[in-house]
Design an enzyme around this catalytic site. Structure first.
Site: not given
Ligand code: UT7
Length: 332
Positions: A114, A255, A285
């Site tokens: 990225c 980004h 993204n």
């Molecule tokens: O481009 C390069 C750099 N990339 C980035 O900077 C990406 C950075 N990361 C992010 O944007 C975020 O971490 C994500 C959008 C990928 C995820 O968001 P988050 O707030 O960090 O969620 P998480 O991974 O902590 O997951 C929270 C909950 C989990 O459930 P439990 O364990 O709390 O029950 C996941 O299983 O959300 C769940 N979850 C979803 N729920 C509904 C994960 N994906 C989804 C989904 N829909 N698509």
């Protein structure tokens, strides 16, 4: 000494749209969750027969036309991509040069995920300042949908396809020159964002395909925290080095990974919504293409004018990060 001026911007936005509601049909998610956690509402999907070189060439045509130069005057083509048309060779930059009908020209790809477009900008600046090149075509082109695992609900909805391009040219006028590009990396965090298979460590095999190892794997939450910290400190270093205050920045173009990241970084840096370009809601993204696509969006909205101070800020797999500070300097 020659200086490097950022002359023009262009983009190719694939017409096909995939919304969050489309994802509700294929993974266990909701539009509400995606919108709240990322700000993404939809992303663009390239058709099967459209490759990064096709998108990059279209974006380049726009950038070349807006720079007011002849394509024959381009003496270097750099394409930032981690989803090249071909895994090893030829480079996507070679294909773009050919699709544009350029005469034989130096062309190569840059792999910095990225942060790719910022890395490519630093290379263009160095080539120009050394006197080796005069007009560099810098492209960011990605087809992330080709490396997505549509059963991985934590990652697949984030990414989209597209391309952006810029012309960076030599100038004698320091006032219109790129002020600085600062890039860095830390390979100790290689596991955070990775395509583990398909390279020489785990060459393509049935096992690699079955395990979807050639698809992107991301530890989203860990990446998120590092992204906010690194994107903020990266800009603070740049601004302090050049005595720039936040009110001097006309367009902050980060980004486009996640609106929550953009907003947290903007807040930490004291940059307001007016200054910050956001397209993650529309395009998702698009990795190396995200910054030039966002800049092109603001340009086409009539927001970016000659002389406006622009700040790029990127972060991605590697890990890599970088920022660039420059006045937008179309040829008058
Ligand atoms: O481009 C390069 C750099 N990339 C980035 O900077 C990406 C950075 N990361 C992010 O944007 C975020 O971490 C994500 C959008 C990928 C995820 O968001 P988050 O707030 O960090 O969620 P998480 O991974 O902590 O997951 C929270 C909950 C989990 O459930 P439990 O364990 O709390 O029950 C996941 O299983 O959300 C769940 N979850 C979803 N729920 C509904 C994960 N994906 C989804 C989904 N829909 N698509």
């Amino acid at each position: 000494m020659a200086y490097a001026a950022f002359r023009s911007i262009g983009a190719y936005i694939p017409p096909k749209i995939m919304t969050n509601f489309d994802f509700e049909k294929i993974i266990d998610t909701t539009d509400e969750w995606i919108t709240k956690r990322t700000g993404i509402k939809e992303r663009r999907i390239a058709e099967n027969d459209i490759n990064p070189s096709d998108m990059g060439a279209e974006a380049s045509k726009q950038a070349i036309q807006r720079a007011g130069i002849a394509k024959e005057d381009i003496d270097l083509v750099i394409c930032a991509t981690v989803t090249p048309d071909y895994l090893c060779m030829p480079s996507t930059a070679c294909l773009i040069a050919s699709k544009l009908g350029l005469p034989p020209v130096q062309a190569f790809d840059v792999s910095a995920a990225c942060t790719g477009f910022v890395y490519a900008t630093s290379v263009a600046k160095a080539f120009i300042e050394s006197g080796m090149k005069k007009n560099v075509l810098v492209v960011g082109a990605e087809k992330y949908t080709s490396i997505l695992d549509y059963s991985d609900r934590a990652t697949c909805f984030i990414f989209g396809d597209g391309a952006g391009a810029a012309i960076i040219s030599a100038t004698d006028d320091k006032e219109e020159a790129i002020i600085d590009v600062n890039c860095s990396s830390d390979g100790n965090y290689d596991d955070l964002i990775k395509t583990p298979g398909g390279g020489s460590k785990h060459p393509c095999s049935q096992e690699v395909l079955d395990a979807k190892m050639a698809c992107i794997k991301m530890k989203g939450n860990e990446t998120f925290k590092l992204a906010v910290k690194t994107l903020t400190s990266d800009v603070e270093i740049m601004m302090e080095k050049h005595g720039i205050k936040n009110e001097d920045i006309k367009h902050f173009i980060p980004h486009q990974a996640n609106y929550r990241i953009i907003s947290a970084v903007g807040k930490a840096l004291g940059l307001n919504d007016e200054q910050t370009v956001v397209t993650v809601d529309k395009y998702g993204n698009t990795s190396a293409a995200s910054i030039p696509m966002a800049m092109n969006y603001a340009y086409e909205q009539g927001k970016i004018k000659s002389g406006d101070m622009v700040l790029f800020d990127a972060f991605g797999g590697g890990l890599t990060w970088g920022s660039a500070l420059f006045p937008f300097s179309p040829k008058s």
